[in-house]
Design a protein around this motif. Structure first.
Motif, short mmCIF file in Angstrom:
data_model
loop_
_atom_site.label_atom_id
_atom_site.label_comp_id
_atom_site.label_asym_id
_atom_site.label_seq_id
_atom_site.Cartn_x
_atom_site.Cartn_y
_atom_site.Cartn_z
N LEU A 88 0.83 -1.20 0.00
CA LEU A 88 0.00 0.00 0.00
C LEU A 88 0.87 1.25 0.00
N ILE A 89 1.87 1.29 0.90
CA ILE A 89 2.74 2.46 0.98
C ILE A 89 3.49 2.67 -0.33
N GLN A 90 3.97 1.59 -0.92
CA GLN A 90 4.71 1.72 -2.18
C GLN A 90 3.81 2.22 -3.30
N SER A 91 2.54 1.79 -3.28
CA SER A 91 1.62 2.25 -4.33
C SER A 91 1.37 3.75 -4.23
N ILE A 92 1.37 4.28 -3.00
CA ILE A 92 1.19 5.73 -2.82
C ILE A 92 2.47 6.45 -3.23
N LYS A 93 3.62 5.89 -2.88
CA LYS A 93 4.89 6.50 -3.25
C LYS A 93 5.08 6.53 -4.77
N ASP A 94 4.51 5.56 -5.46
CA ASP A 94 4.70 5.46 -6.91
C ASP A 94 3.88 6.47 -7.70
N ILE A 95 2.95 7.15 -7.05
CA ILE A 95 2.12 8.14 -7.75
C ILE A 95 2.99 9.33 -8.14
N ASP A 96 3.12 9.56 -9.42
CA ASP A 96 3.96 10.66 -9.91
C ASP A 96 3.20 11.66 -10.76
N ASN A 97 1.86 11.52 -10.82
CA ASN A 97 1.06 12.49 -11.56
C ASN A 97 -0.35 12.51 -10.99
N ILE A 98 -1.03 13.62 -11.22
CA ILE A 98 -2.41 13.81 -10.75
C ILE A 98 -3.27 14.22 -11.94
N TYR A 99 -4.40 13.54 -12.09
CA TYR A 99 -5.33 13.89 -13.17
C TYR A 99 -6.53 14.61 -12.57
N TYR A 100 -6.79 15.82 -13.07
CA TYR A 100 -7.92 16.64 -12.61
C TYR A 100 -9.07 16.48 -13.60
N GLU A 101 -10.07 15.71 -13.21
CA GLU A 101 -11.17 15.38 -14.10
C GLU A 101 -11.97 16.60 -14.52
N THR A 102 -12.16 17.55 -13.61
CA THR A 102 -13.00 18.71 -13.92
C THR A 102 -12.34 19.65 -14.93
N GLU A 103 -11.03 19.52 -15.11
CA GLU A 103 -10.33 20.40 -16.05
C GLU A 103 -9.66 19.62 -17.17
N TYR A 104 -9.83 18.30 -17.16
CA TYR A 104 -9.25 17.43 -18.20
C TYR A 104 -7.76 17.70 -18.39
N ARG A 105 -7.06 17.77 -17.28
CA ARG A 105 -5.61 18.00 -17.37
C ARG A 105 -4.89 17.10 -16.39
N ARG A 106 -3.64 16.85 -16.71
CA ARG A 106 -2.80 16.00 -15.87
C ARG A 106 -1.53 16.77 -15.51
N GLU A 107 -1.16 16.72 -14.24
CA GLU A 107 0.06 17.36 -13.77
C GLU A 107 1.06 16.30 -13.32
N TRP A 108 2.27 16.39 -13.85
CA TRP A 108 3.33 15.48 -13.44
C TRP A 108 4.15 16.13 -12.34
N CYS A 109 4.42 15.38 -11.31
CA CYS A 109 5.13 15.93 -10.15
C CYS A 109 6.64 15.91 -10.40
N THR A 110 7.26 17.04 -10.17
CA THR A 110 8.70 17.17 -10.38
C THR A 110 9.34 17.95 -9.24
N SER A 111 10.64 17.79 -9.11
CA SER A 111 11.43 18.57 -8.18
C SER A 111 12.78 18.81 -8.84
N LYS A 112 13.15 20.08 -8.95
CA LYS A 112 14.37 20.46 -9.66
C LYS A 112 14.37 19.91 -11.08
N GLU A 113 13.20 19.98 -11.71
CA GLU A 113 13.00 19.56 -13.09
C GLU A 113 13.22 18.07 -13.30
N LYS A 114 13.13 17.30 -12.23
CA LYS A 114 13.25 15.85 -12.33
C LYS A 114 11.96 15.20 -11.81
N PRO A 115 11.58 14.04 -12.35
CA PRO A 115 10.39 13.35 -11.83
C PRO A 115 10.51 13.08 -10.34
#
Length: 327
Positions: free
Chosen positions: A266-293
């Motif tokens: 369970l913890i690893q599945s949460i850690k593996d999330i690297d993007n968020i999809y916003y259904e109301t705006e039909y957009r996806r944001e990829w999480c980065t830090s210092k321009e790296k995933p």
């Protein structure tokens, strides 16, 4: 003959006394010389310490909103032990009159960390915002606090302190969730024109603010009164609430993670999330830090105490060793 012996004896005594005086003078000279050297050394050392002050690193203020005590304090105790440079501070908003003492917490990090002007908080109303403002007001008094993290009493850290600190400090920006809210009934038209409908957004309250934004939230005297007037919760019928909770637990993200849910997978599945999809705006944001995933989440909720302690005992949270950092 007797007179000569007496004179010779007196002469020897005189020489012996002279030698003792010389020896004493040498000892006194050595003593005072050493004392002067030590005094000068102490002065030089003191001046050196004063001229090179210790540089304190910026701190993260962890702001907990709790009902009463913090049931997961032992998990956070393990997390905070990873900081060896005093790079954090703790503030807890609990019900009025509640004290964090040796009876109510098992962690020294939380002793007396409750704020003394807390209010009664009702879920879904502006009192939650007020509690956050009070926490920020206290945390801003420490000029070293540069980031402000909101956490609930059911939150757990997913990484150790070092990784979390580096991630949050890797950017000067705040971490705030914001997307279009299309559900009817949430926006009150009476908020217009101060808060027009096109500016109405939704987002998680569990945010990370930089000092500039924290100061803006505390000093705001225009928007918050509007929320106090028009943000009121609507109680749900008991039978509908029970059905809603049961339906949520059958989904991917249950309302509360219980003992049976607490696994390393369970913890690893949460850690593996690297993007968020916003259904109301039909957009996806990829999480980065210092321009790296980078992983999107540093903390997770809602965990019961048995579930959190099980994860801690299984070392599933990695709080006792260094994580491989990509920030």
């Amino acid at each position: 003959m007797g007179l000569k012996l007496m004179r010779r004896s007196n002469s020897q005594k005189s020489q012996h006394r002279w030698k003792i005086k010389v020896f004493v003078m040498i000892l006194l000279g050595f003593f005072f010389g050493t004392l002067v050297m030590e005094t000068q050394y102490s002065r030089i050392r003191m001046l050196a310490l004063l001229s090179t002050p210790t540089v304190q690193k910026p701190k993260i203020a962890f702001l907990f909103i709790a009902r009463n005590r913090l049931p997961l304090d032992i998990v956070w105790d393990a997390f905070f032990q990873g900081d060896e440079e005093n790079k954090f501070s703790i503030f807890v908003h609990s019900r009025p009159g509640f004290l964090l003492n040796k009876v109510t917490t098992r962690s020294a990090y939380f002793l007396n960390r409750q704020i003394n002007d807390s209010i009664q908080v009702d879920w879904g109303e502006a009192s939650m915002i007020q509690a956050e403002r009070i926490l920020l007001q206290h945390a801003l008094m420490d000029s070293l606090n540069e980031r402000f993290v909101f956490l609930s009493d059911s939150c757990i850290p997913l990484y150790n302190f070092s990784y979390t600190y580096d991630y949050i400090m890797s950017t000067p920006n705040s971490f705030v969730d914001s997307f279009a809210d299309t559900k009817e009934g949430r926006y009150n038209p009476k908020m217009d024109p101060l808060i027009p409908v096109q500016s109405w957004r939704k987002g998680s309250q569990w945010a990370v603010l930089n000092r500039k934004h924290a100061d803006i939230v505390v000093k705001d005297e225009r928007l918050f009164p509007m929320f106090q007037l028009h943000c009121k919760k609507k109680p749900l019928p008991e039978f509908w609430r029970d059905q809603y909770v049961e339906r949520e637990r059958k989904g991917w993200h249950p309302v509360t993670y219980k003992l049976a849910d607490a696994t390393p997978m369970l913890i690893q599945s949460i850690k593996d999330i690297d993007n968020i999809y916003y259904e109301t705006e039909y957009r996806r944001e990829w999480c980065t830090s210092k321009e790296k995933p980078a992983p999107c989440f540093l903390f997770a909720r809602k965990f019961t105490r048995p579930a959190a302690l099980r994860l801690l005992n299984m070392s599933a949270l990695g709080l006792y060793h260094e994580e491989t950092s990509n920030v």
